[in-house]
Design a protein around this motif. Structure first.
Motif, short mmCIF file in Angstrom:
data_model
loop_
_atom_site.label_atom_id
_atom_site.label_comp_id
_atom_site.label_asym_id
_atom_site.label_seq_id
_atom_site.Cartn_x
_atom_site.Cartn_y
_atom_site.Cartn_z
N ILE A 131 40.74 79.51 73.81
CA ILE A 131 39.69 80.27 73.15
C ILE A 131 38.48 79.36 72.88
O ILE A 131 37.33 79.77 73.05
CB ILE A 131 40.22 80.89 71.83
N THR A 132 38.77 78.14 72.50
CA THR A 132 37.68 77.18 72.28
C THR A 132 36.94 76.93 73.60
O THR A 132 35.71 76.87 73.63
CB THR A 132 38.25 75.86 71.72
N LYS A 188 50.71 82.47 75.58
CA LYS A 188 50.82 81.41 74.56
C LYS A 188 52.19 81.50 73.89
O LYS A 188 52.30 81.92 72.75
CB LYS A 188 49.68 81.54 73.55
N GLU A 221 45.49 71.11 82.54
CA GLU A 221 45.02 71.13 81.16
C GLU A 221 45.80 70.10 80.37
O GLU A 221 46.67 69.40 80.93
CB GLU A 221 45.19 72.53 80.55
N ALA A 236 41.58 74.58 69.28
CA ALA A 236 41.33 74.90 67.87
C ALA A 236 41.64 73.68 67.00
O ALA A 236 41.02 73.49 65.95
CB ALA A 236 42.16 76.09 67.44
#
Ligand code: PMP
Length: 287
Positions: free
Chosen positions: A210-211, A149, A182, A247
């Motif tokens: 993460i979501t 990231k 994505e 997020a």
């Protein structure tokens, strides 16, 4: 009340917050970041974001600037000082400040840390989710380590601008085989013709959202069928539903791709349910 930023050990009015011009984040995008959704002033998916932060830092050989416990305290203090209940918490850690040279500073310097907090209007975000949003597609032209990231976000920024210019909320990258990887700042999903949830697997060159990970747990817990298999924009158009996760967007229905409707061109029941379930569990587990 004005916003308060954190810069290298100090809380300062955001308008006065500055970083050094030789910060390697600024010079080389030699930095990583994380964004937590805030529910009732608490960090959602805290563990996942901490774990990814540590992994991103470790992949770039940047040391954790402080222990996880200390970082948690400072992050919470940033939220508290901004009096934000529903919003986003941004953290950036760069390799630090050093005379400009592409190679890493030797000896190593202290990582630079900044944090900002912003409020979101959850009522407006629910209204938006009730309506759904559109996306456009764009060729996948980012580098080979999208799993880290990093702040090297130029392709993402260009893709997002392309979406914006087309009146869409997000751009979906499409790889050389024609599969969606994505979004510019989200993961992409469909509910395929057979009612199966589909999203790109994390062996692909994507960010491990993460979501996305938390939602997979919710999905499995619900006993819904999920297939981490690539899909094309055409599959998305033939799908019952599509949505994005992150997020910032939580679970957000997608109603059109490249100007063409997905399913009936309106948000579907699966995305709505998953949004509700995700928010419920994230709220319950927020620290
Ligand atoms: N992909 C990209 C490229 C992103 O920038 C983001 C947002 N951080 C995501 C996916 C979603 O990740 P998360 O669920 O961890 O916010």
């Amino acid at each position: 009340m004005g916003r308060i930023a954190y810069v290298n050990g100090r809380f300062v009015p955001q308008g006065e917050a500055v970083v050094h011009i030789e910060d390697r984040g600024y010079q080389f995008a030699d930095a990583v970041y994380e964004v937590w959704a805030l529910f009732d002033g608490k960090l959602a998916d805290a563990e996942g974001h901490f774990a990814r932060l540590e992994r991103s830092l470790s992949e770039l050989a940047i040391p954790m600037p402080m222990t996880r416990a200390a970082l948690t305290l400072v992050l919470k203090e940033a939220v508290r000082r901004n009096r934000v209940r529903e919003g986003l918490l941004y953290l950036q850690v760069s390799r630090g400040v050093a005379p400009r040279d592409h190679a890493f500073p030797n000896p190593a310097v202290r990582p630079a840390v900044i944090m900002t907090v912003s409020a979101t209007d959850r009522i407006a975000s629910e209204a938006r989710a009730a309506k759904g949003v559109s996306v456009v597609t764009t060729p996948e032209n980012r580098w080979g380590r999208c799993d880290i990231k990093t702040v090297s976000l130029l392709p993402n920024a260009l893709a997002k601008q392309k979406a914006r210019a087309a009146g869409a909320a997000e751009a979906w990258f499409v790889d050389e085989l024609g599969f969606v990887t994505e979004g510019a700042s989200s993961n992409a999903w469909i509910v395929d013709e057979d009612g199966r949830l589909r999203t790109r697997d994390t062996n692909a060159n994507i960010l491990r959202g993460i979501t996305r990970g938390s939602l997979l747990e919710v999905i499995r817990h619900e006993g819904l069928e999920v297939d981490e298999r690539p899909f094309t924009p055409a599959d998305a158009l033939a799908a019952k539903e599509a949505f994005i996760t992150g997020a910032g967007t939580l679970v957000l229905p997608v109603i059109a791709v490249d100007g063409k409707p997905v399913g009936e061109g309106k948000p579907g029941p699966v995305a709505a349910k998953l949004r509700r379930l995700y928010i419920e569990q994230a709220k319950a587990a927020a620290i």
